[in-house]
Design an enzyme around this catalytic site. Sequence first.
Site, PDB file in Angstrom:
ATOM      1  N   TYR A 275       0.840  -1.208   0.000  1.00 55.41           N
ATOM      2  CA  TYR A 275       0.000   0.000   0.000  1.00 55.41           C
ATOM      3  C   TYR A 275       0.875   1.258   0.000  1.00 55.41           C
ATOM      4  O   TYR A 275       0.449   2.319  -0.441  1.00 55.41           O
ATOM      5  CB  TYR A 275      -0.950  -0.018   1.196  1.00 55.41           C
ATOM      6  CG  TYR A 275      -2.161   0.859   1.014  1.00 55.41           C
ATOM      7  CD1 TYR A 275      -2.962   0.768  -0.124  1.00 55.41           C
ATOM      8  CD2 TYR A 275      -2.525   1.788   1.988  1.00 55.41           C
ATOM      9  CE1 TYR A 275      -4.077   1.570  -0.280  1.00 55.41           C
ATOM     10  CE2 TYR A 275      -3.634   2.589   1.841  1.00 55.41           C
ATOM     11  CZ  TYR A 275      -4.415   2.476   0.697  1.00 55.41           C
ATOM     12  OH  TYR A 275      -5.513   3.277   0.543  1.00 55.41           O
TER      13      TYR A 275
ATOM     14  N   LYS B   1      -3.689   8.185   3.522  1.00 50.02           N
ATOM     15  CA  LYS B   1      -5.025   7.870   4.028  1.00 50.02           C
ATOM     16  C   LYS B   1      -5.126   8.107   5.538  1.00 50.02           C
ATOM     17  O   LYS B   1      -6.199   8.447   6.053  1.00 50.02           O
ATOM     18  CB  LYS B   1      -5.396   6.423   3.690  1.00 50.02           C
ATOM     19  CG  LYS B   1      -5.608   6.167   2.206  1.00 50.02           C
ATOM     20  CD  LYS B   1      -6.843   6.879   1.663  1.00 50.02           C
ATOM     21  CE  LYS B   1      -7.164   6.431   0.258  1.00 50.02           C
ATOM     22  NZ  LYS B   1      -8.366   7.066  -0.301  1.00 50.02           N
TER      23      LYS B   1
END
Length: 258
Positions: A159, A166
């Site tokens: 990720y 995020k």
Amino acid sequence: MNTETIYPILTGKRALVVGVANEHSIAWGCALAFRKLGADVVLTYLNEKALPHVAPLAQQIDAQLLPLDVMQPGQLEAVFATLAGQGKLDILVHSIAFAPKADLQGGLLDCSLDGFLQAMDVSCHSFVRMAKLATPLMTEGGSMFAMSYHGADKVVPNYNVMGPVKAALEASCRYLAYELGPRDIRVHAISPGPLQTRAASGLKDFDHLLSEAVSRAPLGELVDIIDVGNTCAYLASPYAKRLTGSTVYVDGGLNIIA
């Protein structure tokens, strides 16, 4: 037996949904859910290349369609100027994210400054900008949603830079919830489980994330865009009027597993 007709709970509400790229988009699931419950929907499309994919969807739910690339100066302001000329806004969905491929697929140590800043601008700060522009239009209160992922809270292999980005988005939702609470505007981060969207295709070994989600989630199945849309519709309704500032997981319980 009570035979009173129950009207769609979002009748009279207007929702701006940013991030529909095609029929597999999380934003499309939100748009469908809002429309099903009676809301009028405004969609945006990124550019002329995206228009043929989004226009038929807008037509399907009788939605207004506006161009929006948050990296293009003035386009975001133009969208809200158009909306302001038409009346109030009740619901805002931010479902866009971007990082240059080289920065996304490399580790965080190798992420360039330009790549990090671009990812933060599109994926996080654009939500803050939208919230500022939307607030004056939410004259009767409202709800704002931003799409996150479990990689904001825990390390998800591959990720990479999107994890810190995020995490910043989720923190921004909490601070906006605090600032906008007195205006009766509620703000939530929504954290879906792995979904086969166009954006997800840029992640390395994404198929492994999907299979792992099925095997490890307590409910034992993948979520879909309608699950996410229904969650947002509930949170936008009067049934959730005392809820704000949460990161809401729509992942079959996967987030509780160590």
